[in-house]
Design a protein around this motif. Structure first.
Motif, short mmCIF file in Angstrom:
data_model
loop_
_atom_site.label_atom_id
_atom_site.label_comp_id
_atom_site.label_asym_id
_atom_site.label_seq_id
_atom_site.Cartn_x
_atom_site.Cartn_y
_atom_site.Cartn_z
N VAL A 118 0.78 -1.15 0.09
CA VAL A 118 0.03 -0.08 0.01
C VAL A 118 0.96 1.38 -0.11
O VAL A 118 1.56 1.35 1.04
CB VAL A 118 -0.90 0.06 1.19
N SER A 119 0.51 2.14 -0.82
CA SER A 119 1.40 3.25 -1.31
C SER A 119 0.93 4.46 -0.64
O SER A 119 1.30 5.62 -0.72
CB SER A 119 1.97 3.51 -2.75
N SER A 134 -5.44 3.71 -5.90
CA SER A 134 -5.55 2.22 -6.35
C SER A 134 -5.21 1.22 -5.18
O SER A 134 -5.86 0.40 -4.82
CB SER A 134 -4.64 2.20 -7.56
N SER A 135 -4.08 1.63 -4.56
CA SER A 135 -3.56 0.72 -3.54
C SER A 135 -4.67 0.72 -2.04
O SER A 135 -4.91 -0.19 -1.62
CB SER A 135 -2.43 0.88 -3.16
N CYS A 136 -5.13 2.08 -1.73
CA CYS A 136 -5.93 2.08 -0.93
C CYS A 136 -7.30 1.44 -1.20
O CYS A 136 -7.98 0.72 -0.36
CB CYS A 136 -6.22 3.65 -0.39
N SER A 137 -7.83 1.43 -2.43
CA SER A 137 -9.05 0.93 -2.89
C SER A 137 -8.69 -0.65 -2.88
O SER A 137 -9.64 -1.60 -2.33
CB SER A 137 -9.30 1.19 -4.01
N MET A 138 -7.57 -1.19 -3.01
CA MET A 138 -7.27 -2.57 -3.05
C MET A 138 -7.40 -2.97 -1.49
O MET A 138 -8.09 -4.24 -1.31
CB MET A 138 -5.98 -2.94 -3.44
N ASP A 165 -1.56 -1.93 -8.86
CA ASP A 165 -1.43 -1.23 -10.27
C ASP A 165 -2.79 -1.37 -10.94
O ASP A 165 -3.13 -2.49 -11.20
CB ASP A 165 -0.23 -2.04 -11.06
N SER A 166 -3.48 -0.40 -11.46
CA SER A 166 -4.77 -0.13 -12.03
C SER A 166 -4.39 -0.39 -13.57
O SER A 166 -3.28 -0.54 -14.08
CB SER A 166 -5.28 1.13 -11.86
#
Length: 508
Positions: free
Chosen positions: A75-76, A80-84, A249-250
């Motif tokens: 998580v960065s 995108s990473s927060c949605s993941m 990665d989206s």
């Protein structure tokens, strides 16, 4: 045919543009709240169901993550990473229709030292993310990028891969997981004691900044930073007992990455850089479950359902469109996507069809067929009539000196050749019988000298050669990379010395 004198008296038909005033295309009852693509208008409830289903269908279709496996979420802090992270948290809840059955953990790499942030800013960002991670109940790790300078050399060595489980066993694995009542238990919660924020050491930060600043272009800086980040993620997954590494990665990010990688000479590695799974490190497999989502879908979902994100600056923050190849490609794709909405999906569907051409090699030589930095298969072992060899010949001809000699090495490689030449003169002048007289322990007199700067050219793929060529000196690279380069060179020299005693694979 249109005529010059033709009159158009009839009223032209107007295209029916999508509007949020329409009904939802799925339930046909509720008014649409979001328009993803032309003709795809969803209400709030159907859009959430569609978003969640796509995430779980991506994991279920590939069947790479088996029940009970430990998965590390990278998580960065971005959307995108927060949605993941939100999707994993939703899938592990008791009310989930099709529950996820793996054990997640979280890792965040603090890159503030490479970007130039102050210690206060880095601590503020880490505190925000720490509060976000604690709310999930998952174990988490907040690591400064400076730790990459102390990694062992095993990071850039392909570990023995775990035997792949047949996809037919996935159903039986799920049934066994349910029968053991593990599906009703949540992953182990975070320990009650306060997790301290990472201690940032100023000397390490200066070394990291020297490494990043040694790259002359922003393109090389971003590529180098991405490589160091991936090394630290893989090392963390190995040391903490995780077998899978989940990246955020989206689809839009992968479309930009595909075009920029082609521009940087990474065409041979596209299948691994943009595919759903990446097993270049052997025991740690990277997966990209967000690769079916566009940046627009993720932004709508985070906005509508209040998914928290933390804005973290990067190297290309507030830079111009032409500052780097990655930044220029991103600007090109996003602007083209605004006028032609199928641009990202077309590029993305192209990446799905890419496959890596495997090279037959013995097990002992597989580690030497890998790039020292990106760990992909080397693409420099090609024929004489290839484009790569033509590039090398053009480079040699363009660097002919006045004395008639050629020089194709980088500054660090020039130092290496000079040292090796002086060493050969030392041994030849003293005679073979006197070799090792300066070293009391015996052996060649090279052992008594200082370690040489390794020649990285033969150990890197074409794209990584371009990145290292932009460095002012290879001595700024982390020690684990230089140590592994020296080890590979010694193994290669030893193999050449005993080559006449070795049997080929066909002779065994």
């Amino acid at each position: 045919m249109c005529q010059v004198e033709e009159d158009y008296h009839d009223q032209l038909e107007r295209a029916d543009l999508p509007s949020v005033s329409k009904k939802c295309v799925k339930c046909k009852e509720a008014p649409a709240a979001v328009v993803i693509r032309a003709g795809d208008a969803y209400c709030r409830g159907c859009f959430k169901e569609y978003f969640i289903h796509k995430f779980r269908a991506m994991l279920g279709k590939n069947r790479i993550i088996f029940p009970g496996e430990k998965v590390l979420l990278a998580v960065s802090g971005g959307p995108s990473s927060c949605s993941m992270l939100s999707q994993v948290q939703e899938g592990l809840s008791q009310s989930a229709h099709k529950k996820l059955r793996f054990l997640p953990g979280i890792v965040y790499i603090d890159e503030g030292g490479a970007v130039g942030q102050s210690v206060e800013e880095r601590r503020r960002t880490a505190s925000e993310l720490q509060a976000l991670f604690k709310a999930t109940g998952f174990p988490f790790h907040i690591l400064p990028l400076e730790q990459v300078l102390d990694l062992p050399s095993s990071v850039v060595v392909t570990a023995p891969s775990v035997p792949e489980k047949p996809s037919t066993n996935y159903k039986s694995a799920v049934d066994h997981f349910i029968l053991t009542n593990m599906s009703n238990s949540l992953p182990p919660a975070q320990q009650e004691e306060e997790t301290p924020l990472p201690d940032v050491q100023e000397p390490k930060t200066r070394l990291l900044q020297q490494l990043i600043e040694s790259a002359k272009t922003l393109t090389a800086k971003e590529d180098l930073l991405s490589t160091l980040r991936q090394h630290l993620l893989v090392h963390t997954a190995r040391t903490q007992g995780y077998s899978k590494l989940m990246l955020g990665d989206s689809c839009t990010r992968l479309a930009v990455k595909l075009l920029s990688s082609i521009s940087l000479g990474r065409g041979a590695q596209l299948a691994q850089d943009t595919g759903f799974s990446d097993s270049r490190y052997g025991d740690i497999v990277s997966v990209r479950p967000m690769r079916d989502y566009s940046a627009k879908e993720i932004a709508f979902y985070n906005r509508m359902f209040s998914v928290p994100c933390v804005v973290v600056p990067s190297l290309d923050t507030k830079t111009s469109d032409k500052a780097s190849v990655q930044r220029l490609t991103e600007s090109f794709v996003t602007k083209l996507q605004a006028d032609f909405p199928s641009t990202v999906s077309t590029i993305y569907r192209t990446s799905e069809k890419l496959q890596s051409a495997g090279r037959s090699s013995s097990t002992a030589d597989q580690m030497f067929d890998r790039c020292l930095l990106c760990m992909c298969t080397l693409d420099t072992a090609v024929g004489e009539a290839s484009a790569f060899q033509s590039t090398l010949i053009s480079e040699q001809l363009s660097q002919i000196k006045s004395g008639g000699s050629t020089s194709t090495e980088t500054p660090g490689q020039n130092q290496s050749s000079v040292k090796s030449e002086s060493t050969r003169q030392c041994c030849s002048s003293a005679g073979v019988e006197d070799c090792g007289s300066t070293a009391r322990g015996g052996g060649c007199c090279n052992s008594a000298k200082a370690p040489e700067t390794p020649d990285l050219k033969r150990l890197l793929c074409y794209s990584c050669q371009l990145t290292v060529r932009d460095l002012s000196s290879v001595d700024h690279l982390p020690q684990y990379i230089l140590s592994e380069a020296q080890r590979r060179q010694r193994r290669s020299q030893m193999r050449e010395e005993i080559s006449e005693f070795l049997l080929d694979d066909g002779e065994v």
